[in-house]
Structures are given as structure tokens and as C-alpha cells.
Scaffold this motif. Structure first.
Motif, mmCIF file in Angstrom:
data_model
loop_
_atom_site.group_PDB
_atom_site.id
_atom_site.type_symbol
_atom_site.label_atom_id
_atom_site.label_comp_id
_atom_site.label_asym_id
_atom_site.label_seq_id
_atom_site.Cartn_x
_atom_site.Cartn_y
_atom_site.Cartn_z
ATOM 1 N N LEU A 167 -39.083 42.905 -14.766
ATOM 2 C CA LEU A 167 -38.115 44.008 -14.846
ATOM 3 C C LEU A 167 -36.682 43.507 -15.038
ATOM 4 O O LEU A 167 -35.824 44.257 -15.472
ATOM 5 N N ALA A 168 -36.450 42.239 -14.705
ATOM 6 C CA ALA A 168 -35.095 41.701 -14.870
ATOM 7 C C ALA A 168 -34.840 41.236 -16.302
ATOM 8 O O ALA A 168 -33.724 40.868 -16.640
ATOM 9 N N LYS A 169 -35.891 41.210 -17.121
ATOM 10 C CA LYS A 169 -35.705 40.791 -18.514
ATOM 11 C C LYS A 169 -35.547 42.016 -19.397
ATOM 12 O O LYS A 169 -36.195 43.034 -19.177
ATOM 13 N N ALA A 170 -34.737 41.918 -20.424
ATOM 14 C CA ALA A 170 -34.563 43.018 -21.375
ATOM 15 C C ALA A 170 -33.909 42.450 -22.625
ATOM 16 O O ALA A 170 -33.295 41.392 -22.547
ATOM 17 N N PRO A 171 -33.976 43.125 -23.762
ATOM 18 C CA PRO A 171 -34.764 44.334 -23.961
ATOM 19 C C PRO A 171 -36.199 44.009 -24.401
ATOM 20 O O PRO A 171 -36.448 42.929 -24.934
ATOM 21 N N PHE A 172 -37.099 44.966 -24.144
ATOM 22 C CA PHE A 172 -38.417 44.903 -24.748
ATOM 23 C C PHE A 172 -38.381 45.830 -25.956
ATOM 24 O O PHE A 172 -37.976 46.981 -25.840
ATOM 25 N N ALA A 230 -40.019 51.776 -2.837
ATOM 26 C CA ALA A 230 -41.269 51.334 -3.457
ATOM 27 C C ALA A 230 -41.639 52.279 -4.596
ATOM 28 O O ALA A 230 -42.104 51.854 -5.652
ATOM 29 N N GLU A 231 -41.362 53.570 -4.395
ATOM 30 C CA GLU A 231 -41.718 54.558 -5.424
ATOM 31 C C GLU A 231 -40.962 54.292 -6.734
ATOM 32 O O GLU A 231 -41.529 54.320 -7.816
ATOM 33 N N GLU A 232 -39.668 54.010 -6.568
ATOM 34 C CA GLU A 232 -38.850 53.753 -7.763
ATOM 35 C C GLU A 232 -39.301 52.469 -8.458
ATOM 36 O O GLU A 232 -39.408 52.396 -9.694
ATOM 37 N N ARG A 233 -39.586 51.450 -7.670
ATOM 38 C CA ARG A 233 -40.032 50.176 -8.268
ATOM 39 C C ARG A 233 -41.356 50.377 -8.995
ATOM 40 O O ARG A 233 -41.547 49.915 -10.131
ATOM 41 N N ASP A 234 -42.273 51.086 -8.369
ATOM 42 C CA ASP A 234 -43.572 51.338 -8.997
ATOM 43 C C ASP A 234 -43.415 52.111 -10.302
ATOM 44 O O ASP A 234 -44.117 51.855 -11.285
ATOM 45 N N GLN A 235 -42.485 53.061 -10.267
ATOM 46 C CA GLN A 235 -42.247 53.873 -11.449
ATOM 47 C C GLN A 235 -41.776 53.016 -12.621
ATOM 48 O O GLN A 235 -42.256 53.139 -13.745
ATOM 49 N N ARG A 236 -40.830 52.116 -12.324
ATOM 50 C CA ARG A 236 -40.300 51.247 -13.392
ATOM 51 C C ARG A 236 -41.369 50.332 -13.951
ATOM 52 O O ARG A 236 -41.436 50.092 -15.153
ATOM 53 N N VAL A 237 -42.204 49.802 -13.060
ATOM 54 C CA VAL A 237 -43.298 48.928 -13.505
ATOM 55 C C VAL A 237 -44.233 49.724 -14.422
ATOM 56 O O VAL A 237 -44.609 49.267 -15.505
ATOM 57 N N GLY A 238 -44.564 50.929 -13.999
ATOM 58 C CA GLY A 238 -45.477 51.775 -14.789
ATOM 59 C C GLY A 238 -44.918 52.078 -16.165
ATOM 60 O O GLY A 238 -45.634 52.049 -17.170
ATOM 61 N N GLU A 239 -43.623 52.378 -16.230
ATOM 62 C CA GLU A 239 -43.016 52.716 -17.517
ATOM 63 C C GLU A 239 -43.043 51.523 -18.470
ATOM 64 O O GLU A 239 -43.345 51.659 -19.657
ATOM 65 N N LEU A 240 -42.742 50.352 -17.938
ATOM 66 C CA LEU A 240 -42.744 49.162 -18.792
ATOM 67 C C LEU A 240 -44.164 48.867 -19.307
ATOM 68 O O LEU A 240 -44.360 48.567 -20.488
ATOM 69 N N VAL A 241 -45.139 48.989 -18.426
ATOM 70 C CA VAL A 241 -46.529 48.709 -18.830
ATOM 71 C C VAL A 241 -46.994 49.734 -19.867
ATOM 72 O O VAL A 241 -47.706 49.403 -20.817
ATOM 73 N N THR A 242 -46.550 50.972 -19.716
ATOM 74 C CA THR A 242 -46.879 51.998 -20.720
ATOM 75 C C THR A 242 -46.320 51.605 -22.084
ATOM 76 O O THR A 242 -47.038 51.620 -23.097
ATOM 77 N N ASP A 243 -45.048 51.241 -22.104
ATOM 78 C CA ASP A 243 -44.421 50.863 -23.381
ATOM 79 C C ASP A 243 -45.146 49.675 -24.001
ATOM 80 O O ASP A 243 -45.337 49.604 -25.212
ATOM 81 N N LEU A 277 -43.649 35.619 -24.911
ATOM 82 C CA LEU A 277 -43.726 36.107 -26.288
ATOM 83 C C LEU A 277 -43.419 37.606 -26.361
ATOM 84 O O LEU A 277 -43.689 38.247 -27.364
ATOM 85 N N ASP A 278 -42.872 38.161 -25.299
ATOM 86 C CA ASP A 278 -42.866 39.610 -25.167
ATOM 87 C C ASP A 278 -41.536 40.286 -25.487
ATOM 88 O O ASP A 278 -41.504 41.359 -26.061
ATOM 89 N N TYR A 279 -40.431 39.643 -25.092
ATOM 90 C CA TYR A 279 -39.143 40.332 -25.111
ATOM 91 C C TYR A 279 -38.342 40.022 -26.368
ATOM 92 O O TYR A 279 -38.525 38.987 -27.015
ATOM 93 N N ASN A 280 -37.408 40.928 -26.646
ATOM 94 C CA ASN A 280 -36.525 40.739 -27.786
ATOM 95 C C ASN A 280 -35.284 39.953 -27.343
ATOM 96 O O ASN A 280 -34.164 40.420 -27.437
ATOM 97 N N LEU A 281 -35.539 38.762 -26.828
ATOM 98 C CA LEU A 281 -34.481 37.869 -26.340
ATOM 99 C C LEU A 281 -34.446 36.652 -27.260
ATOM 100 O O LEU A 281 -35.500 36.255 -27.768
ATOM 101 N N PRO A 282 -33.293 36.007 -27.427
ATOM 102 C CA PRO A 282 -33.239 34.854 -28.339
ATOM 103 C C PRO A 282 -34.328 33.821 -28.042
ATOM 104 O O PRO A 282 -35.015 33.373 -28.962
ATOM 105 N N VAL A 283 -34.499 33.453 -26.787
ATOM 106 C CA VAL A 283 -35.480 32.398 -26.504
ATOM 107 C C VAL A 283 -36.907 32.859 -26.818
ATOM 108 O O VAL A 283 -37.727 32.079 -27.316
#
Ligand code: XIL
Length: 364
Positions: free
Chosen positions: A234-239, A274-287, A195-201
């Protein structure tokens, strides 16, 4: 939000002195995690148990209450792990989330066969009666129906689960009424994913889910609260914050409370650090949480596990072989870094994202 802004915000956090439970409480909310008693009782996982004990004000049984786990054989109930989980929670003043009563993926095979054959509601009634009164006064919120929506089958969007096939679309009303009789003061929930992403499905899923809620409200069904699973990827977009905000408002405007019930982030691009992956996870969770926690109807946030050491997102070498072809270049088996703590219980950007979002949340 940019990576730099995210890091600046995370630094404002002072993780040494506060826990997610205490930060959640500042806006009248709770923070919880899914746990398995099998891990919490192990010496090997003592540090995980300590972290759960410190950080959580609520626990969700990841598997210990599921029908296929507790009643593998008809009439032989095994609730030891669940009872121990409840004792552990109670000894440190935590709530327990009732996950889950009717889920198409946790019906024991004997029940599935009988439901298909005899369409006998007594099976559902007996299952609910075996667990709900046992935890009376302890479990206040019950996920009565888990994942009722699936696109591509019917106009009303209902998943053609064994429950729908046996009892028709009103199985949801009947289950809610049955649960309400067994626990008149409990709050009854429907829990859903995708129920999260702005994807057709996912647009379709949100639309169909809201239609279901409207119908249940019109029918006067005893439904009080809505679980949004929040398995992010992280492979799904856009949120879209705007789309998600509107969706939460639509639910709140119908008079339902909301819980973020299973937050985690799928990511397995091992070519990144790992740092970059963690960063991306953190940014998405923040949003995501900035929107969720701006909505007063959202009562709490539960992550699906607390540490990467014990995560259903862990990709085993066997998974990798079994699902050969499912992986893109650079992906492979290993720890998924989609939970607040790493495998050594160190706090990651996702932890700081949750704590910062709780700090920014307006008071309830
Ligand atoms: C999952 C558990 O994490 C797994 O260990 C188990 O094998 C299957 O169930 N949505 C839900 C949860 O509502 O109950 C699921 O939990 C994850 C997806």
C-alpha cells in the motif's frame, strides 16, 4: 474503483456457499496458497488447515522445498515436511507447485561456498535430481529459477547471484535444460518480483525481465510459464492497470503461460482502523486481479499464505527493534492484514476481492 463501488461488488458475492477454488474453476483456473506443513499439522492451527483444505485447489510449499531447508548438510536430505505436504494435497485432490529450485536466498552455505570455489555444475545437477524425480507425476509446474533480475549491476539486468558468478548468464538455460531432462512433461517456470507498479525501478525490472524472456525464447530454452510474484504494497504507487495489462500481454504474446504466484499486500499503518486498512487492501487487489484475470494466459492465482495468523508479513516486536528507523510514524509491530482471511479465519475484503474478480473473469 471507488470504495463504495468496491463494497457494492463485494456484497454481490455469496461467500457462504462457494470457495475460491470453485470460483477459480469456473474460468478454468486454480486458486492456491503458500503453506507450511509445520502449521498444517498443528492442533492450534486446525482452523487454518480446514480453510486451506476448503479454499485451495493448489498448494505452494512456503519453505518446505527450499534447498537450504532440505539439505542443510551436504548429502543429508530432509524431505519429511515436503512429503507430508504432498500427501495432504493429494488426499484432497490439490495440485502442488514446485517452489523453488534455484533461489539466491535459499542456497545452503556449504553449497554457496563450493559453488564459489569450484564452479561445479554437478552441485546444481544433484540438487535438481534429488527433488524433481521424487515428485514426478505430482508436481507439474516447477519454479526453476526464482528472482533472476536485479537492476543496477549489469546491462542484461541479471542478478549477480552465486549462480551467475559461477556459471555466467547461461546458468538459466542450463538449469531449464537439466529440469527438462528430469521431468520432460513438467512445465518449467521463472518466477520474479517487483513487476507490478508504474515506478521507475519496476519499469526497468519489467523491461529487463522481458528481454530475458526474449533471449530464452530465441535460445529455444524449455521455458513454459512465467510466475509474477505480486507482493503488493500500500505504500507503493502508482499502480497502472494499463501498464500491467500491456506487460502481461507482452508475456502472453511470446507464447508463455502466466501464474500470479505470491499475491499479498504489505500494509502496516496502525493509526488507521482495521476496517479502513482491509478496505484499501481489497481495492488494490480488485484493481490488480481485474487486469490479471482478463488475460487468458493467466492460469491461476496463488496467495502467499491464506490467513494473517501465519504470514511472512507479520511484523514481530523484535523486527521493530532490530530495524529501528525503518518505520514511519504510526507504523509498528503486529499483524499485517494483507491476506484473504484474518487471524481468526474470517473473510476480509481481500477475500471478496479475489472471489469477485474470479466471478468476473471471462472463461478461458
Ligand atoms: C519467504 C518465506 O515466506 C519466508 O518464510 C522465508 O523465510 C523466506 O522466503 N519471494 C519468494 C518466496 O519467492 O520464496 C519468499 O518466501 C518470499 C519472497
Amino acid at each position: 474503483m471507488s470504495g463504495a463501488a468496491f463494497r457494492a461488488r463485494a456484497q454481490l458475492d455469496s461467500p457462504q456457499i462457494v470457495t475460491l477454488a470453485s470460483l477459480a474453476a469456473q474460468s478454468g483456473r486454480y486458486f492456491g496458497a503458500a503453506v507450511r506443513m509445520e502449521y498444517l499439522r498443528r492442533d492450534l492451527d486446525r482452523d487454518l488447515r480446514d480453510a486451506v483444505e476448503a479454499e485451495c485447489s493448489l498448494l505452494t510449499p512456503e519453505i518446505d522445498l527450499k534447498w537450504d531447508v532440505i539439505e542443510q548438510e551436504r548429502g543429508h536430505l530432509t524431505l519429511t515436511q515436503m512429503d507430508d505436504l504432498v500427501s495432504f494435497a493429494q488426499s484432497s485432490g490439490k495440485k502442488v507447485h514446485g517452489h523453488t529450485l534455484l533461489w539466491h536466498l535459499s542456497v545452503p552455505s556449504w553449497a554457496e561456498a563450493e559453488l564459489a570455489d569450484r564452479k561445479d555444475w554437478t552441485l546444481v545437477r544433484n540438487h535438481l535430481a534429488a527433488v524433481i524425480p521424487r515428485y514426478a507425476g505430482i508436481i507439474e509446474d516447477w519454479d526453476v529459477v526464482n528472482e533472476p533480475i536485479e537492476t543496477g549491476h549489469r546491462q542484461d539486468g541479471l542478478r549477480p547471484s552465486i549462480f551467475l558468478r559461477a556459471f555466467g548468464p547461461t546458468y538459466i538455460n542450463r538449469a531449464l535444460e537439466e529440469a527438462n531432462r528430469l521431468a520432460p512433461s513438467a512445465r518449467l517456470m521463472i518466477n520474479e518480483y517487483g513487476l507490478d507498479y508504474n515506478l521507475p525501478v519496476e519499469n526497468d525490472r519489467r523491461y529487463l525481465f522481458l528481454k530475458l524472456l526474449e533471449r530464452l525464447r530465441y535460445d529455444g530454452a524449455p521455458l513454459h510459464s512465467i510466475g509474477i510474484q505480486a507482493h503488493l504494497d500500500l505504500a507503493k504507487a502508482p499502480f497502472s492497470q494499463k501498464v500491467f495489462e500491456k506487460f502481461l500481454k507482452d508475456i502472453a504474446d511470446m507464447g508463455f503461460a502466466i501464474v500470479i504466484t505470491e499475491l499479498d499486500v504489505k500494509e502496516h499503518i496502525y493509526t488507521l482502523s482495521a476496517e479502513e486498512r482491509d478496505q484499501r487492501v481489497g481495492e488494490l487487489v480488485t484493481d490488480y486481479l481485474d487486469v490479471a484475470l482478463a488475460q487468458p494466459a493467466v492460469e491461476g492465482v496463488i496467495t502467499w499464505g491464506l490467513s494473517d495468523r501465519r504470514s511472512w508479513l507479520y511484523v514481530t516486536p523484535e523486527d521493530y527493534v532490530r530495524h529501528a528507523g525503518a518505520w514511519k510514524a504510526g507504523e509498528g509491530p503486529g499483524l499485517n492484514r494483507g491476506l484473504p482471511l484474518d487471524a481468526s479465519m474470517r473473510r476480509k475484503p481481500m477475500y471478496h476481492a479475489i472471489s469477485a474478480a474470479f466471478r468476473r473473469a471471462p472463461s478461458q
